[in-house]
Design a protein around this motif. Structure first.
Motif, mmCIF file in Angstrom:
data_model
loop_
_atom_site.group_PDB
_atom_site.id
_atom_site.type_symbol
_atom_site.label_atom_id
_atom_site.label_comp_id
_atom_site.label_asym_id
_atom_site.label_seq_id
_atom_site.Cartn_x
_atom_site.Cartn_y
_atom_site.Cartn_z
ATOM 1 N N GLY A 175 56.243 48.260 49.399
ATOM 2 C CA GLY A 175 55.009 47.836 50.043
ATOM 3 C C GLY A 175 54.796 46.344 49.947
ATOM 4 N N PRO A 176 53.697 45.852 50.515
ATOM 5 C CA PRO A 176 53.400 44.425 50.557
ATOM 6 C C PRO A 176 52.810 43.950 49.241
ATOM 7 N N PRO A 177 52.638 42.638 49.069
ATOM 8 C CA PRO A 177 51.908 42.135 47.899
ATOM 9 C C PRO A 177 50.506 42.723 47.846
ATOM 10 N N PHE A 178 49.933 42.763 46.658
ATOM 11 C CA PHE A 178 48.574 43.264 46.517
ATOM 12 C C PHE A 178 47.609 42.402 47.342
ATOM 13 N N HIS A 179 46.729 43.060 48.037
ATOM 14 C CA HIS A 179 45.701 42.374 48.816
ATOM 15 C C HIS A 179 44.574 41.956 47.873
ATOM 16 N N ARG A 180 43.860 40.916 48.236
ATOM 17 C CA ARG A 180 42.780 40.457 47.363
ATOM 18 C C ARG A 180 41.683 41.517 47.212
ATOM 19 N N ALA A 181 41.518 42.392 48.219
ATOM 20 C CA ALA A 181 40.545 43.477 48.086
ATOM 21 C C ALA A 181 40.975 44.450 46.997
ATOM 22 N N GLU A 182 42.279 44.684 46.877
ATOM 23 C CA GLU A 182 42.786 45.533 45.801
ATOM 24 C C GLU A 182 42.580 44.849 44.450
ATOM 25 N N MET A 183 42.835 43.552 44.408
ATOM 26 C CA MET A 183 42.644 42.808 43.172
ATOM 27 C C MET A 183 41.178 42.829 42.749
ATOM 28 N N ASP A 184 40.265 42.648 43.689
ATOM 29 C CA ASP A 184 38.836 42.657 43.365
ATOM 30 C C ASP A 184 38.412 44.021 42.826
ATOM 31 N N ARG A 185 38.908 45.093 43.434
ATOM 32 C CA ARG A 185 38.538 46.439 42.984
ATOM 33 C C ARG A 185 39.031 46.687 41.562
ATOM 34 N N ALA A 186 40.298 46.389 41.309
ATOM 35 C CA ALA A 186 40.855 46.607 39.973
ATOM 36 C C ALA A 186 40.175 45.720 38.943
ATOM 37 N N ASN A 187 39.859 44.490 39.328
ATOM 38 C CA ASN A 187 39.234 43.571 38.374
ATOM 39 C C ASN A 187 37.841 44.029 37.981
ATOM 40 N N ARG A 188 37.087 44.591 38.920
ATOM 41 C CA ARG A 188 35.755 45.110 38.586
ATOM 42 C C ARG A 188 35.858 46.250 37.574
ATOM 43 N N VAL A 189 36.839 47.116 37.764
ATOM 44 C CA VAL A 189 37.024 48.225 36.827
ATOM 45 C C VAL A 189 37.411 47.700 35.443
ATOM 46 N N VAL A 190 38.308 46.707 35.408
ATOM 47 C CA VAL A 190 38.703 46.110 34.125
ATOM 48 C C VAL A 190 37.487 45.518 33.418
ATOM 49 N N GLU A 191 36.632 44.836 34.146
ATOM 50 C CA GLU A 191 35.441 44.236 33.533
ATOM 51 C C GLU A 191 34.508 45.297 32.961
ATOM 52 N N TYR A 218 59.448 42.624 42.250
ATOM 53 C CA TYR A 218 58.124 43.107 41.867
ATOM 54 C C TYR A 218 57.002 42.377 42.583
ATOM 55 N N ARG A 219 56.030 43.166 43.038
ATOM 56 C CA ARG A 219 54.726 42.639 43.440
ATOM 57 C C ARG A 219 53.819 42.850 42.236
ATOM 58 N N LEU A 220 53.240 41.800 41.723
ATOM 59 C CA LEU A 220 52.481 41.872 40.486
ATOM 60 C C LEU A 220 51.027 41.473 40.705
ATOM 61 N N MET A 221 50.168 42.068 39.890
ATOM 62 C CA MET A 221 48.763 41.685 39.823
ATOM 63 C C MET A 221 48.430 41.462 38.357
ATOM 64 N N SER A 222 47.878 40.319 38.029
ATOM 65 C CA SER A 222 47.550 39.980 36.644
ATOM 66 C C SER A 222 46.038 39.873 36.496
ATOM 67 N N LEU A 223 45.472 40.659 35.550
ATOM 68 C CA LEU A 223 44.024 40.719 35.366
ATOM 69 C C LEU A 223 43.678 40.460 33.910
ATOM 70 N N PRO A 224 42.987 39.368 33.595
ATOM 71 C CA PRO A 224 42.539 39.158 32.219
ATOM 72 C C PRO A 224 41.441 40.150 31.854
ATOM 73 N N VAL A 225 41.458 40.614 30.604
ATOM 74 C CA VAL A 225 40.439 41.544 30.111
ATOM 75 C C VAL A 225 39.421 40.738 29.325
ATOM 76 N N PRO A 226 38.194 40.592 29.815
ATOM 77 C CA PRO A 226 37.200 39.749 29.136
ATOM 78 C C PRO A 226 36.958 40.195 27.693
ATOM 79 N N GLY A 227 37.006 39.231 26.780
ATOM 80 C CA GLY A 227 36.667 39.480 25.389
ATOM 81 C C GLY A 227 37.663 40.275 24.596
ATOM 82 N N ALA A 228 38.847 40.540 25.149
ATOM 83 C CA ALA A 228 39.803 41.393 24.445
ATOM 84 C C ALA A 228 41.140 40.725 24.175
#
Length: 212
Positions: free
Chosen positions: A187-203, A166-176
């Motif tokens: 595919g390759p490990p998640f790129h930091r640009a992918e992590m930044d995009r997903a994290n903004r949506v989570v926030e 597994y290639r994993l990405m872990s994103l904390p959900v603020p306040g939850a």
């Protein structure tokens, strides 16, 4: 077949055109290009291509290797629709029904970053709260998968991880008191640009949920 192709190449004039020409000779129709990185003289781009009876990853690597400095980091199937805006669609559904904010997030967020599935885990013990329909059936209620305890893989800040296949990405959900973990096996490990995009949506989702 729709594939995502990640290529690293020298960041110089004409390099992108060389990649496009090689893909054309292989019969690929380029549908979308996403710039992930432009640093230290190199570029990393994701290509979404339509590839009827596409060649295997080894063939793609061999053909691109003739271009000096080219490196294929991954070739894998994708459900992405070029030109779509899955992040906007996700946020629209969350805003329409904030009471289901986090299940909606988990179900939809894999399509933002070419992941195969996602789960929401309670912080601390890592208990399973919600899983996307694509998540494997072997995922148990304690958040374990193939000997991996996701509760051990969820730091306080976003992180890209790897465990077994597994290639994993872990994103904390603020306040939850939740973490969202995304995974893919191809595919390759998640790129930091992918992590930044997903994290903004989570926030943003966490803000909508908290204000409901």
């Amino acid at each position: 077949m729709i594939l995502r192709l990640r290529v690293s190449f020298p960041d110089r004039p004409g390099a992108l055109g060389q990649v496009a020409r090689v893909l054309g000779t292989l019969g690929a129709d380029i549908l979308q290009v996403t710039v992930l990185e432009r640093e230290t003289g190199r570029a990393v781009d994701d290509f979404i291509v339509s590839w009827p009876g596409g060649p295997d990853a080894a063939t793609v690597r061999d053909r691109l290797a003739v271009v000096p400095g080219m490196r294929v980091e991954g070739v894998w199937p994708t459900r992405e629709t070029p030109g779509a805006a899955p992040d906007y669609d996700l946020l629209r559904h969350v805003a329409a029904d904030p009471s289901r904010a986090f299940p909606t997030l988990v179900d939809a967020v894999p399509d933002l970053v070419g992941a195969e599935w996602a789960v929401a885990l309670a912080s601390g013990e890592g208990g399973l709260v919600h899983r996307s329909w694509q998540a494997p059936a072997v995922l148990d209620e304690d958040g374990g998968l193939a000997g991996v305890k996701f509760g051990d893989l969820t730091p306080l800040r976003p992180a890209v991880l790897a465990s077994g296949p597994y290639r994993l990405m872990s994103l904390p959900v603020p306040g939850a008191a939740l973490h969202v973990v995304l995974a893919r096996t191809e595919g390759p490990p998640f790129h930091r640009a992918e992590m930044d995009r997903a994290n903004r949506v989570v926030e943003i989702v966490s803000i909508i949920a908290a204000s409901a």
